[in-house]
Motif scaffolding. Structure first.
Motif, PDB file in Angstrom:
ATOM      1  N   GLU A   9       2.499  -9.382  -9.326  1.00 60.49           N
ATOM      2  CA  GLU A   9       2.399  -8.527  -8.147  1.00 60.49           C
ATOM      3  C   GLU A   9       3.482  -7.444  -8.165  1.00 60.49           C
ATOM      4  O   GLU A   9       3.197  -6.275  -7.909  1.00 60.49           O
ATOM      5  N   ARG A  10       4.712  -7.816  -8.500  1.00 60.83           N
ATOM      6  CA  ARG A  10       5.800  -6.827  -8.582  1.00 60.83           C
ATOM      7  C   ARG A  10       5.503  -5.779  -9.647  1.00 60.83           C
ATOM      8  O   ARG A  10       5.732  -4.587  -9.450  1.00 60.83           O
ATOM      9  N   SER A  13       2.836  -3.464  -8.400  1.00 57.75           N
ATOM     10  CA  SER A  13       3.402  -2.622  -7.332  1.00 57.75           C
ATOM     11  C   SER A  13       4.253  -1.510  -7.927  1.00 57.75           C
ATOM     12  O   SER A  13       4.183  -0.362  -7.482  1.00 57.75           O
ATOM     13  N   ARG A  17       3.484   2.506  -7.506  1.00 56.01           N
ATOM     14  CA  ARG A  17       4.463   3.439  -6.943  1.00 56.01           C
ATOM     15  C   ARG A  17       4.797   4.584  -7.890  1.00 56.01           C
ATOM     16  O   ARG A  17       5.136   5.674  -7.464  1.00 56.01           O
TER      17      ARG A  17
END
Length: 110
Positions: A9-10, A13, A17
């Motif tokens: 997930e990180r 993300s 971004r």
């Protein structure tokens, strides 16, 4: 290092971004489709409630498969909603579907 959902997930993300659009047609197309997806948020949220898939991801899939055309199924974009026909492209034989939401739920659960 073992795989974890949190690490994945990180990672996604961070990629999201840092994503950028090239000026010109890419930006125009992204804005056009983003506006279409946002305008149809209520329809996507209905499918989210039934499947747990985030509405904005459903919108992105819908854009990819049928350019946000609600006559096209989420499976593969074929315009068979309300026709009594089943899909002839992969996945073959899905349907028939009376409405877009039913088809989308079927595709996401498949």
């Amino acid at each position: 290092m073992s795989w974890t959902f949190e690490a994945t997930e990180r990672g996604y993300s961070n990629m999201f971004r840092s994503a950028t659009l090239k000026p010109g047609a890419d930006t125009t197309n992204a804005e056009t489709f983003a506006n279409e997806i946002i305008a149809a948020e209520d329809q996507y949220r209905a499918v989210q409630r039934a499947t747990g898939v985030p509405w904005y991801f459903i919108g992105a899939l819908h854009m990819r498969e049928s350019s946000c055309n609600f006559e096209g199924v989420l499976h593969n974009g074929e315009q068979i909603i309300g026709t009594g026909r089943v899909t002839s492209l992969e996945p073959k034989g899905r349907g028939p579907f009376a409405d877009w939401a039913s088809a989308a739920i079927d595709a996401l659960k498949l």
